[in-house]
Design an enzyme around this catalytic site. Structure first.
Site, short mmCIF file in Angstrom:
data_model
loop_
_atom_site.label_atom_id
_atom_site.label_comp_id
_atom_site.label_asym_id
_atom_site.label_seq_id
_atom_site.Cartn_x
_atom_site.Cartn_y
_atom_site.Cartn_z
N SER A 125 10.37 57.78 -24.14
CA SER A 125 9.25 58.73 -24.02
C SER A 125 9.13 59.27 -22.61
CB SER A 125 7.96 58.00 -24.41
OG SER A 125 6.82 58.75 -24.03
N TYR A 150 2.17 50.21 -23.22
CA TYR A 150 3.09 50.95 -24.11
C TYR A 150 4.17 51.62 -23.26
CZ TYR A 150 5.08 54.94 -26.37
OH TYR A 150 5.98 55.87 -26.83
N LYS A 154 8.54 51.04 -22.83
CA LYS A 154 9.61 52.04 -22.89
C LYS A 154 10.49 51.92 -21.65
CE LYS A 154 8.71 53.74 -26.85
NZ LYS A 154 9.62 53.44 -27.98
N ASN A 200 -3.89 61.41 -30.98
CA ASN A 200 -3.14 62.56 -30.46
C ASN A 200 -3.81 63.89 -30.84
OD1 ASN A 200 -0.28 60.61 -31.19
ND2 ASN A 200 -0.96 61.10 -29.16
#
Ligand code: WQD
Length: 340
Positions: A125, A150, A154, A200
């Site tokens: 991401s 989070y 990644k 989102n």
């Protein structure tokens, strides 16, 4: 070729499964159904007329992962989507994210090391860049201290893969750093299925427009941008799916230039929240009720991709526009409403 897709019933995973099948690949899905449903399998089948192989499996169970790969030694490529991805939830429950996003990755890589050759695509991401110093963002932009567990998973995930490819020449990997995936398959047979209140922007917009939410809160209009609202690079999930097919075939055909490659996946264009709202209203002829609210902690001011490497090296360019994506998201939302 035989391609394993973990998290293949998720939002980006399901669209990638469709794209893989339409290129003639045989798809094997692993999913624990924690953030998806078997209805997605039906949706994929309606589009491609071919039901992918499906195994319900929790990748946190090391023994299950081992047994699966023992039984599937002939897998040619692996696209790894399965992970938890809610930024806010990761702040509340970091250990859930480290277990579900990193332990699982390690178990899979341990099994891939036993294969004659492993072609591994990792779902990463743009969040790894944090607020980039320069825009558009290239793959050489510094990875900044993560703003959330989070985002940290990644970053750490990419490091784990890099270390694994370094010590095992049979393992080749590509990390794909997504910007903001939005939209749905034009058939409206598959799309985004947010659980609970959408975090989102796009699903919140479509749920507001269809009457499920009272109004959209625009998180701040006092940022140093063209209209004061945050800027993002919104990429159609169909373009994103195609990029995954191109990436796994790059490895299958040994066209990669090194054992570990990274590509930004975006359109290269940045749109503000207000521009997204205006485009949505134009495309759908729906008035969107919204109010300006406080800034959301952790939001970066602006992020959009420098797509040069993906365009030239990977040989992939986003084809669809913001309007295309919003139109497909709206059509999908209407389908969901009619099905309930
Ligand atoms: C976009 C813009 C908000 C909701 C996140 C993750 C990222 C990736 C994509 C997984 C921001 C604004 C939003 C709302 C708003 N996920 N907004 N009102 O935060 O850019 O990225 O999703 O890989 O890792 O961080 O996406 O859609 O949440 O927000 O004003 O109700 O819309 O402030 O500017 P984001 P988003």
């Amino acid at each position: 070729m035989k391609i394993l897709v973990t998290g293949g019933l998720g939002f980006i995973g399901s669209h990638t499964v469709v794209a893989l099948q339409q290129k003639g690949h045989e798809v094997y899905i692993i999913d624990n159904l924690s953030n998806s449903s078997l209805q997605v399998l039906e949706g994929i089948t309606k589009i491609t007329k071919v039901t992918p192989h499906f195994t319900k499996l929790d990748l946190r169970n090391k023994e299950s992962v081992k047994n699966y790969f023992v039984a599937n030694q002939d897998v040619d490529g692996i696209i790894h989507f399965a992970a938890s991805k809610a930024v806010g939830e990761s702040v509340e429950n970091p250990l859930l994210y480290y277990e579900n996003n990193l332990n699982t990755l390690t178990y899979i890589l341990q099994e891939l090391q036993k294969l004659p050759k492993a072609n591994f695509i990792f779902s990463s991401s743009c969040t790894v860049y944090g607020q980039a110093d320069e825009l558009p963002i290239t793959e050489n932009a510094p990875v900044k201290p993560a703003e959330s567990p989070y985002g940290n998973t990644k970053q750490i995930g990419e490091e784990i893969i890099k270390d694994a490819t370094r010590v095992n020449e049979k393992l080749q990997a590509i990390a794909l750093r997504y910007f903001n995936p939005i939209g749905a398959h034009p058939s409206a047979e598959i799309g985004e299925l947010p659980i609970g209140v959408p975090q989102n922007l796009i699903p919140f917009i479509t749920q507001t427009a269809v009457g499920l939410r009272k109004e959209l809160s625009v998180f701040g209009n006092d940022y140093p941008t063209k209209d004061g609202t945050c800027v993002r690079d919104y990429i159609h999930v169909m373009d994103l799916a195609e990029a995954h097919v191109v990436a796994v075939e790059r490895l299958l055909n040994n066209n990669n230039k090194s054992d570990y490659e990274v590509f930004n996946l975006g359109t290269g264009k940045g749109y503000s929240v207000l521009e997204v709202i205006q485009t949505f209203e134009k495309v759908t002829k729906q008035k969107l009720p919204y109010r300006i609210a406080e800034r959301r902690p952790g939001d970066v001011v602006a992020a959009y991709a420098d797509t040069t490497l993906a365009n030239k090296d990977l040989g992939w360019t986003a084809q669809l526009t913001l309007a295309d994506a919003l139109e497909s998201a709206w059509k999908w939302q209407l389908k969901l409403k009619n099905n309930n």
